[in-house]
Enzyme design. Sequence first.
Site: not given
Ligand code: ASP
Length: 276
Positions: A143, A171-174, A194-195, A197
């Site tokens: 991200t 799917r929706v992340g953070d 990032t990470g 979500g």
């Molecule tokens: N945070 C992002 C998500 O979960 C992915 C990422 O940071 O690599 O969509």
Amino acid sequence: MTAPQAACLQAALEIGYHLLDRGASLLAAVEQVIRVLEQSGLFNAGKGARRQLDGVRRMDASIMEGLSLRAGAVASIEGIVHPIAAARLVMEETHHVLLVGPMATAFARYFKLEGQQTGRLIRRLSYGAMLERKQLLRDRHGTVGAVARDRSGTVAAGASTGGIDRMLPGRVGDTPIIGCGVYADNQSGAVSMTGIGEGIIRIAAAKEICDRLALRQSPVAAAKAVLKKLVTRIDGAAGALVLAPNGRFAIRHVTPRMAAGWWDGNGTPTVGDQFQ
Ligand code: ASP
């Protein structure tokens, strides 16, 4: 981090800083930095966004400004290169915070944002097959995000992503959820996460880091405490960019690596992929 990624990060930092130095708005600088990363195809955003299990690229992005607490976001948007531009348009051209799915895409098309192929239905998997694959959840982070501050002490944050590996369609992340992937408040600070979500959402990480800044914790202490909570409470994995209105900042991660950088206009930008 590859050499092209390092060069791209460095270029993005220089572009953002020079925009601010020449009097551009903070939001324009944050958007442009993220646009450079989306355009590069080198990260998991924009041209480099990964595909969901049905083969379609659906992207998320958000942006927030700390003086007025205005925010804009898009989720599950398809077929454009710059979701961050769509997020800023939601903030500036509507009374809403978040647009999702095909209607977010239609919104971006109305504003003539640059298009790209969605990669529609390359893999025709049954829903059961997709659910099985989803169990193999892992993440190659990528991200893109930015936090910035102008001379007056206003802060802003933004992020843009193609999501995580092996995600179910829809799917929706953070990243587009204000307070989870991104938050900005001049009375506390700006955060971009990032990470994975799912974990970031469950502890509302960006807002919790800001709340700790408001209680006068340093950016390093606030980021460390929230990342520790993420690991110990829910076995999460993430990294954070944290910037206080006084200019103090932290880049912290509990993942092995996190490609990131910073620049205050002196010398050349610092970029790296390990910050603790
Ligand atoms: N945070 C992002 C998500 O979960 C992915 C990422 O940071 O690599 O969509």
